[in-house]
Enzyme design. Structure first.
Site, short mmCIF file in Angstrom:
data_model
loop_
_atom_site.label_atom_id
_atom_site.label_comp_id
_atom_site.label_asym_id
_atom_site.label_seq_id
_atom_site.Cartn_x
_atom_site.Cartn_y
_atom_site.Cartn_z
N GLU A 40 28.86 -40.73 48.67
CA GLU A 40 28.03 -41.83 48.17
C GLU A 40 26.79 -41.30 47.46
O GLU A 40 26.34 -41.87 46.47
CB GLU A 40 27.63 -42.78 49.31
CG GLU A 40 28.77 -43.63 49.83
CD GLU A 40 29.38 -44.56 48.78
OE1 GLU A 40 28.74 -44.82 47.76
OE2 GLU A 40 30.53 -45.00 48.99
N TYR A 123 21.74 -49.23 50.04
CA TYR A 123 23.14 -49.18 49.60
C TYR A 123 23.92 -48.12 50.39
O TYR A 123 24.98 -48.39 50.95
CB TYR A 123 23.24 -48.88 48.09
CG TYR A 123 24.64 -48.48 47.73
CD1 TYR A 123 25.64 -49.45 47.59
CD2 TYR A 123 25.02 -47.14 47.61
CE1 TYR A 123 26.95 -49.10 47.33
CE2 TYR A 123 26.33 -46.78 47.36
CZ TYR A 123 27.29 -47.76 47.22
OH TYR A 123 28.59 -47.40 46.99
N ASP A 141 25.39 -52.15 45.11
CA ASP A 141 24.88 -51.34 44.00
C ASP A 141 25.04 -52.14 42.71
O ASP A 141 25.36 -53.33 42.74
CB ASP A 141 25.63 -49.99 43.95
CG ASP A 141 27.10 -50.16 43.61
OD1 ASP A 141 27.58 -51.32 43.54
OD2 ASP A 141 27.78 -49.14 43.40
#
Ligand code: SF4
Length: 389
Positions: A40, A123, A141
């Site tokens: 991520e 996020y 996002d």
């Protein structure tokens, strides 16, 4: 269609679309929170295709939180080289060190703890909690904001923090019970593959039937997003300072400061030119002009404390960061041989042990092997590769 029905339809169809088949990405092979965390962070501002080889190499080199926490920072930056946004790598390592010291090396199944790790924003925390632990946390996002703005025809400016908070609440309310990880990944996947920024593929879209933007023919109008400020232009002149004698194959490199843009990465000595229309960058300025070389030499001396003498132009390069656009003119240069004694005193002031040929402090003489061992911002990597090709 009532909002509740539209929401239920969206969640059901999207989840079933994802579960029927999704991309085989390396970080989806298991639910290890460390792998999900690394992926991520790498995926922020970077395309999936670009991330895959970096992710594979990174996981091979730092397979556990502990391996990452204990690695020298320079090695971590080297593994990140080319991905850009290097503070991500530094924060990731700082976060790994927090996991070691606070949680015994185990990423906790606890949102507040995960959100408190260095570099982990809402996020990433949502992505880790939902994908690794299947907790019903939203992971919103830009992709997700685009999809939801279109599906529900939301007209709020997604550049505003208030809008993000609203969309996070909406996204949380859409998560089907027991399927948070798959649902959040489905949303991301839809945004990346189908509901793309410029030309959404509405016909094969699994939620097209009740997508409000499509029904109103407004899919390319949404989401509303005020434009970010354009990047600031900076004009820089760099030098490849060649060694002599036994250092003939080497050049002088320096390390950037501990904080700020590209912190602790390696680069060529360079100066910022305040005026782009000034003499070094004028279109008509001959790049080989002796007078310009002299004025550049003086400026470099002020900046580095070294008697650097540009001898010829090598290349012009550009690099765009999120907020700065670098225009870089690169010269090849020598250290002034007839002024070594003066060079010694200046070098001593700057921490460079010139008389022994051993550069210290922020400077180091390095040959081509530097490309394999030191982390460089892309723009300097390109310049050095060209020089040594
Ligand atoms: S129908 Fe079109 S605009 Fe609506 S979510 Fe699907 S791809 Fe996006």
């Amino acid at each position: 269609m009532a909002i509740q029905e539209a929401s239920a339809y969206f969640s059901r169809e999207l989840l079933s679309w994802y579960q029927r088949g999704n991309r085989n990405l390396p970080w989806r092979r298991n639910k290890d929170p460390y792998r999900i965390w690394v992926s991520e962070i790498m995926l922020q501002q970077t395309r999936v295709d670009t991330v895959i080889p970096y992710f594979e190499r990174f996981m091979a080199k730092f397979p556990t939180v502990q391996a990452l926490a204990e690695a020298p920072e320079e090695e971590v930056l080297k593994s990140w080289e080319g991905l850009g946004y290097y503070s991500r790598a530094r924060n990731l390592q700082a976060g790994a060190r927090m996991v070691m010291s606070l949680y015994g090396g185990i990423i906790p199944d606890d949102k507040a703890a995960v959100a408190g790790l260095k570099g982990v924003g809402p996020y990433t925390a949502g992505a880790i909690m939902s994908i690794a632990f299947n907790r019903p946390e939203p992971a919103v996002d830009g992709n997700v904001m685009r999809v939801l703005s279109r599906y529900f025809c939301l007209e709020d400016d997604i550049a505003k923090p208030k809008t993000r908070v609203g969309i996070e609440k909406l996204a949380a309310s859409l998560i089907p019970e027991g399927a948070a990880g798959d649902f959040n990944q489905a949303l991301m996947e839809l945004g990346a593959l189908v509901c793309t920024p410029k030309s959404p593929s509405c016909l094969p879209c699994p939620v097209m039937e009740h997508c409000e933007a499509r029904l109103q023919g407004r899919e390319t109008e949404l989401p509303i997003k005020t434009k970010a400020k354009p990047p600031r232009h900076e004009y820089r002149v760099a030098v490849i300072v060649r060694g002599s004698g036994e250092r003939a194959d080497q050049v002088l490199l320096r390390q950037r400061p501990e904080n700020g843009l590209l912190a602790q990465m390696w680069e060529l000595p360079h100066v910022l030119s305040d005026d782009p229309s000034g003499e070094w960058f004028r279109e008509e300025a001959p790049k080989e002009d002796a007078r310009l070389a002299e004025s550049l030499g003086r400026e470099l001396e002020r900046e580095t404390g070294l008697l650097i003498r540009p001898t010829g132009w090598l290349v012009d390069e550009e690099h765009v960061f999120s907020h700065i656009h670098w225009h870089m003119r690169v010269y090849v240069a020598d250290l002034g041989p007839s002024e070594i004694s003066r060079g010694n005193s200046l070098a001593a002031e700057s921490g460079l042990a010139y008389e022994t040929g051993q550069a210290q402090g922020p400077y180091r003489w390095m040959g081509r092997e530097a490309l394999d061992t030191l982390p460089f911002p892309n723009v300097f990597l390109r310049i050095l590769e060209r020089y040594w090709s």
